[in-house]
Design a protein around this motif. Structure first.
Motif, PDB file in Angstrom:
ATOM      1  N   LEU A  95       9.230  -0.570  31.600  1.00  0.00           N
ATOM      2  CA  LEU A  95       7.871  -0.548  32.140  1.00  0.00           C
ATOM      3  C   LEU A  95       7.925  -0.510  33.657  1.00  0.00           C
ATOM      4  CD1 LEU A  95       6.179  -3.220  29.833  1.00  0.00           C
ATOM      5  CD2 LEU A  95       6.066  -0.732  29.627  1.00  0.00           C
ATOM      6  N   SER A  96       6.808  -0.217  34.258  1.00  0.00           N
ATOM      7  CA  SER A  96       6.711  -0.153  35.709  1.00  0.00           C
ATOM      8  C   SER A  96       7.033  -1.496  36.344  1.00  0.00           C
ATOM      9  CB  SER A  96       5.293   0.277  36.116  1.00  0.00           C
ATOM     10  OG  SER A  96       5.078   0.076  37.497  1.00  0.00           O
ATOM     11  N   VAL A  97       7.607  -1.426  37.557  1.00  0.00           N
ATOM     12  CA  VAL A  97       7.932  -2.675  38.264  1.00  0.00           C
ATOM     13  C   VAL A  97       6.675  -3.418  38.662  1.00  0.00           C
ATOM     14  CG1 VAL A  97      10.161  -1.860  39.115  1.00  0.00           C
ATOM     15  CG2 VAL A  97       8.091  -1.412  40.455  1.00  0.00           C
ATOM     16  N   GLN A  98       5.515  -2.749  38.654  1.00  0.00           N
ATOM     17  CA  GLN A  98       4.253  -3.423  38.975  1.00  0.00           C
ATOM     18  C   GLN A  98       3.659  -4.147  37.765  1.00  0.00           C
ATOM     19  OE1 GLN A  98       4.669  -0.099  40.195  1.00  0.00           O
ATOM     20  NE2 GLN A  98       5.262  -0.983  42.176  1.00  0.00           N
ATOM     21  N   THR A  99       4.287  -4.008  36.612  1.00  0.00           N
ATOM     22  CA  THR A  99       3.739  -4.641  35.403  1.00  0.00           C
ATOM     23  C   THR A  99       3.668  -6.154  35.578  1.00  0.00           C
ATOM     24  OG1 THR A  99       4.742  -2.899  34.057  1.00  0.00           O
ATOM     25  CG2 THR A  99       3.955  -4.860  32.908  1.00  0.00           C
ATOM     26  N   SER A 100       2.484  -6.717  35.360  1.00  0.00           N
ATOM     27  CA  SER A 100       2.287  -8.155  35.557  1.00  0.00           C
ATOM     28  C   SER A 100       2.861  -8.948  34.395  1.00  0.00           C
ATOM     29  CB  SER A 100       0.790  -8.453  35.688  1.00  0.00           C
ATOM     30  OG  SER A 100       0.147  -8.158  34.446  1.00  0.00           O
ATOM     31  N   TRP A 101       2.955 -10.267  34.609  1.00  0.00           N
ATOM     32  CA  TRP A 101       3.416 -11.151  33.537  1.00  0.00           C
ATOM     33  C   TRP A 101       2.519 -11.019  32.305  1.00  0.00           C
ATOM     34  CZ3 TRP A 101       7.985 -13.046  33.004  1.00  0.00           C
ATOM     35  CH2 TRP A 101       8.736 -13.502  34.092  1.00  0.00           C
ATOM     36  N   ALA A 102       1.192 -11.005  32.529  1.00  0.00           N
ATOM     37  CA  ALA A 102       0.267 -10.932  31.390  1.00  0.00           C
ATOM     38  C   ALA A 102       0.463  -9.638  30.619  1.00  0.00           C
ATOM     39  CB  ALA A 102      -1.177 -11.051  31.884  1.00  0.00           C
ATOM     40  N   ALA A 103       0.701  -8.518  31.353  1.00  0.00           N
ATOM     41  CA  ALA A 103       0.925  -7.251  30.675  1.00  0.00           C
ATOM     42  C   ALA A 103       2.254  -7.254  29.928  1.00  0.00           C
ATOM     43  CB  ALA A 103       0.886  -6.103  31.691  1.00  0.00           C
ATOM     44  N   LEU A 104       3.262  -7.934  30.474  1.00  0.00           N
ATOM     45  CA  LEU A 104       4.532  -8.068  29.758  1.00  0.00           C
ATOM     46  C   LEU A 104       4.336  -8.788  28.430  1.00  0.00           C
ATOM     47  CD1 LEU A 104       7.049  -8.989  32.623  1.00  0.00           C
ATOM     48  CD2 LEU A 104       6.873  -6.818  31.394  1.00  0.00           C
ATOM     49  N   VAL A 105       3.524  -9.840  28.462  1.00  0.00           N
ATOM     50  CA  VAL A 105       3.249 -10.582  27.223  1.00  0.00           C
ATOM     51  C   VAL A 105       2.562  -9.682  26.213  1.00  0.00           C
ATOM     52  CG1 VAL A 105       1.930 -12.482  26.213  1.00  0.00           C
ATOM     53  CG2 VAL A 105       3.163 -12.825  28.368  1.00  0.00           C
ATOM     54  N   MET A 106       1.568  -8.896  26.650  1.00  0.00           N
ATOM     55  CA  MET A 106       0.876  -7.984  25.732  1.00  0.00           C
ATOM     56  C   MET A 106       1.826  -6.941  25.170  1.00  0.00           C
ATOM     57  SD  MET A 106      -2.953  -7.273  27.186  1.00  0.00           S
ATOM     58  CE  MET A 106      -2.413  -6.628  28.755  1.00  0.00           C
ATOM     59  N   SER A 107       2.700  -6.418  26.018  1.00  0.00           N
ATOM     60  CA  SER A 107       3.637  -5.400  25.558  1.00  0.00           C
ATOM     61  C   SER A 107       4.599  -5.964  24.524  1.00  0.00           C
ATOM     62  CB  SER A 107       4.406  -4.837  26.756  1.00  0.00           C
ATOM     63  OG  SER A 107       5.322  -3.847  26.343  1.00  0.00           O
ATOM     64  N   LEU A 108       5.103  -7.162  24.774  1.00  0.00           N
ATOM     65  CA  LEU A 108       6.021  -7.788  23.817  1.00  0.00           C
ATOM     66  C   LEU A 108       5.335  -8.013  22.480  1.00  0.00           C
ATOM     67  CD1 LEU A 108       7.775 -10.355  26.186  1.00  0.00           C
ATOM     68  CD2 LEU A 108       8.894  -8.456  25.003  1.00  0.00           C
ATOM     69  N   ARG A 109       4.088  -8.456  22.519  1.00  0.00           N
ATOM     70  CA  ARG A 109       3.361  -8.676  21.266  1.00  0.00           C
ATOM     71  C   ARG A 109       3.110  -7.354  20.544  1.00  0.00           C
ATOM     72  NH1 ARG A 109      -0.734 -13.188  23.572  1.00  0.00           N
ATOM     73  NH2 ARG A 109       0.513 -15.021  23.052  1.00  0.00           N
ATOM     74  N   ALA A 110       2.759  -6.325  21.307  1.00  0.00           N
ATOM     75  CA  ALA A 110       2.456  -5.043  20.688  1.00  0.00           C
ATOM     76  C   ALA A 110       3.667  -4.467  19.976  1.00  0.00           C
ATOM     77  CB  ALA A 110       1.954  -4.068  21.744  1.00  0.00           C
ATOM     78  N   ARG A 111       4.871  -4.690  20.501  1.00  0.00           N
ATOM     79  CA  ARG A 111       6.082  -4.123  19.895  1.00  0.00           C
ATOM     80  C   ARG A 111       6.698  -5.057  18.860  1.00  0.00           C
ATOM     81  NH1 ARG A 111      11.011  -5.149  23.023  1.00  0.00           N
ATOM     82  NH2 ARG A 111      11.458  -2.934  23.186  1.00  0.00           N
ATOM     83  N   GLY A 112       6.128  -6.253  18.687  1.00  0.00           N
ATOM     84  CA  GLY A 112       6.592  -7.158  17.637  1.00  0.00           C
ATOM     85  C   GLY A 112       7.506  -8.264  18.091  1.00  0.00           C
ATOM     86  N   ASP A 113       7.808  -8.365  19.417  1.00  0.00           N
ATOM     87  CA  ASP A 113       8.661  -9.446  19.919  1.00  0.00           C
ATOM     88  C   ASP A 113       7.820 -10.692  20.157  1.00  0.00           C
ATOM     89  OD1 ASP A 113      11.385  -8.490  20.141  1.00  0.00           O
ATOM     90  OD2 ASP A 113      10.606  -7.032  21.584  1.00  0.00           O
ATOM     91  N   LEU A 114       7.304 -11.256  19.064  1.00  0.00           N
ATOM     92  CA  LEU A 114       6.339 -12.351  19.200  1.00  0.00           C
ATOM     93  C   LEU A 114       6.985 -13.634  19.685  1.00  0.00           C
ATOM     94  CD1 LEU A 114       4.304 -11.634  15.963  1.00  0.00           C
ATOM     95  CD2 LEU A 114       3.822 -10.919  18.283  1.00  0.00           C
TER      96      LEU A 114
END
Length: 639
Positions: free
Chosen positions: A586-605
């Motif tokens: 992901l982009s280096v500008q990706t925030s912590w909150a967006a990282l959490v959403m991305s992890l959840r979306a891909r199944g890394d709960l």
């Protein structure tokens, strides 16, 4: 008759009359009130050391002799009758028993003579016979009997050091003593008592018994065998070789077999066609009440939780598997949490979705893979599957109705996903964008990329798949994998491939609906992996697999994030955010909150939960920012 002539008279008496004469002369001595020692009364100045307790008929007499160090007849001969009479607990009957034992030891001399007398007594118990035999042993033999044959609580080396001999010599003495015991056990009076003893122990018993229950039926078990200072119960396995004894448990079958059956019945709850046991049937056959059953489960490495039996140390997913198996139908995460009596529903949901032993069969519904229910892949994927089954297009209304009925999702959620640009909608029909209206679509089902797949991370210029080392992996069990991993290793649906990794083989198969890794036990054994470690796997250009083991270390939140995402250890704050964003491509500008959403979306709960907790810490709070729309849609695009 004068006391000095007592021994002569006893020696002249026949063996049939001797016991009566000993009782008569013992009573005369018991009535004596003078100050002469017993040695003076009997005209004995020298004699061999003999423990006279084996000649006593009452346990109280044996206890009094031992408590006052008078068991050696040489010491006893130095005391007076009034001194014996004054011992605590020594009534007139006990005094006579002590004096009778002294006379018997002086007249009969040879233990075997005394043994014949006791063994021929009709009321002699097995305890009496065992005590008689053990009293014939010397101190060294008694030590070996106590610690090597009865209690089995000391080693050959230990006893050899105490006795000042080699361990080989102790082994020789033990073998000789075992032969001695076997001969004694087979003698007719002893064999007869053992037969009675066997009947008392086993009569009406189930294959498994508690020592407490058997002791209630056979009180003799708690009697002390004085010459060796241990209870008769310690000799159970020696006296009854067909009895398996371990702590409080006695069994007529090998305890290990009963333990294995119990453990298997608790951990394999599916319906059996092999005649296997269920737990209720097993408890009934073993004849254990609820209290004893709980103790037995503890002995087998099991415990009761939420009304079901699970292994000790079972994780929440393992408990959930047991709950689902007991229910026999899918449950919501709230229902599972209620039955497990846990409050962290959110955390439990993450663990369920990350565990391959549990199938997600709805947005908030979970079952077991062996039920062969259709798994819930997410609304987007479910729409794609129905388009493919429809030959390239399908009525949106039918998709909405089917997903609402099958998975309980809301109609609005289905229509919102159908409105995304990857789908084309026309005249109530929906198809994949880019497919024309002329005829059915020939497009194959979209394979998720590693970037959309849980446990896949971009490290060192390539994608890696993370394998968490647990007991199942170390034991050699295979494990399922997400479909995106098949794209990474280029395994087509319906095929399998074998890869080399550190001179070991890894088999990856997609022959079943869910992709499967074969056992990697040989690989993790070679790497000396332990529970909690992480194994990273990545394909090479030469058709092999590169393997890298990362040892678990301090488990602070930033340590856990680094271990699970594969980034460099020791990072924190902004540096850790940048590293995790890179590992997710992901982009280096990706925030912590967006990282959490991305992890959840891909199944890394599980990792999403840890990262979210980390962002709430003081060190990260100021560094985080609210995600923008680009972040939000990027996260939704994952799996």
């Amino acid at each position: 008759m004068g006391s000095g002539r007592i021994l002569d008279a006893l020696a002249a008496a026949s063996s049939n009359d001797r016991a009566d004469w000993i009782a008569t002369y013992g009573a005369e001595l018991a009535a004596h009130g003078g100050g002469e020692s017993l040695g003076d009364l009997l005209k004995i100045s020298v004699c061999e050391p003999v423990d006279i307790r084996r000649y006593c008929s009452a346990e109280r007499a044996r206890d009094i002799l031992l408590a006052n160090s008078l068991q050696d007849r040489r010491v006893l001969l130095q005391t007076t009758v009034p001194e014996l009479r004054g011992l605590t607990g020594c009534d007139q009957r006990t005094l006579k028993d002590v004096l009778n034992a002294l006379l018997a030891s002086l007249v009969e001399g040879d233990v075997r003579d005394r043994g014949e007398t006791v063994q021929n007594e009709p009321h002699a118990t097995l305890h009496d016979l065992l005590e008689l035999w053990t009293s014939s042993l010397d101190d060294r033999q008694r030590l070996i009997l106590r610690h090597r044959m009865a209690r089995r609580d000391r080693s050959l080396d230990d006893l050899g050091n105490e006795l000042g001999v080699s361990r080989a010599r102790v082994g020789q003495l033990e073998k000789k003593l075992a032969d001695n015991f076997a001969a004694w056990r087979q003698s007719s009076p002893v064999a007869e008592r053992i037969g009675q003893f066997h009947w008392w122990v086993f009569n009406g018993s189930s294959p498994l018994m508690t020592f407490e229950a058997v002791s209630a039926r056979v009180p003799e078990l708690s009697d002390l065998v004085h010459p060796v200072g241990i209870e008769l119960s310690n000799f159970l396995e020696m006296l009854l070789p067909d009895l398996d004894v371990d702590g409080p448990w006695l069994a007529t079958k090998p305890l290990s077999d009963l333990r294995d059956v119990t453990f298997y019945s608790a951990t394999h709850r599916e319906k059996r066609s092999d005649g296997g046991y269920d737990l209720d049937k097993l408890q009934a056959e073993l004849g254990l009440d609820d209290y004893a059953w709980s103790s037995w489960l503890e002995y087998c490495g099991l415990r009761k939780a939420a009304g079901i039996v699970v292994r000790k140390g079972a994780s929440q997913p393992e408990l959930a598997v047991a709950v689902l198996a007991a229910a026999g139908h899918p449950l919501s995460v709230e229902e599972i949490a209620e039955r497990l009596q846990v409050d962290g529903v959110r955390s439990l949901r993450g663990r369920l979705q990350a565990d391959d032993r549990i199938a997600r069969v709805g947005p908030n519904s979970y079952g077991l893979p062996e039920w062969n229910l259709e798994t819930y892949e997410g609304i987007r994927e479910e729409i794609v599957q129905r388009i493919e089954r429809g030959g390239g297009r399908v009525l949106l209304a039918d998709v909405v109705d089917e997903l609402v009925e099958q998975f309980g999702v809301s109609p609005a959620s289905v229509r919102a996903y159908a409105a995304r640009r990857e789908f084309s909608r026309r005249d109530g029909w929906i198809r994949l964008a880019g497919n024309g209206d002329d005829g059915p679509s020939q497009a194959s089902r979209k394979m998720p990329t590693p970037g959309e797949t849980r446990r896949c991370f971009f490290l060192r210029g390539q994608w890696w798949f993370r394998v968490d080392i647990n007991k199942e992996v170390l034991r050699g069990s295979g494990f399922t994998a997400p479909r995106g991993v098949m794209a990474l290793f280029q395994v087509a649906e319906g095929t399998e491939r074998v890869f080399a990794a550190l001179a070991q083989e890894i088999r990856i198969s997609w022959a079943a609906p869910q992709p499967q890794f074969g056992s990697i036990r040989s690989l993790v054994t070679q790497l000396q992996a332990k529970i909690g470690d992480v194994l990273w796997l990545a394909p090479t250009d030469r058709g092999a697999v590169r393997a890298r083991l990362v040892r678990a270390w301090n488990k602070t939140e930033d340590d856990e994030i680094a271990l699970r995402s594969g980034v460099q250890r020791g990072l924190s704050g902004e540096d850790l955010r940048l590293a995790v964003a890179g590992a997710l491509a992901l982009s280096v500008q990706t925030s912590w909150a967006a990282l959490v959403m991305s992890l959840r979306a891909r199944g890394d709960l599980d990792l999403a939960e840890i990262v979210e907790g980390y962002t709430l810490s003081e060190s990260c709070r100021a560094l985080d920012s609210v995600p923008g729309l680009d972040d939000f849609f990027a996260a939704l695009g994952g799996r």
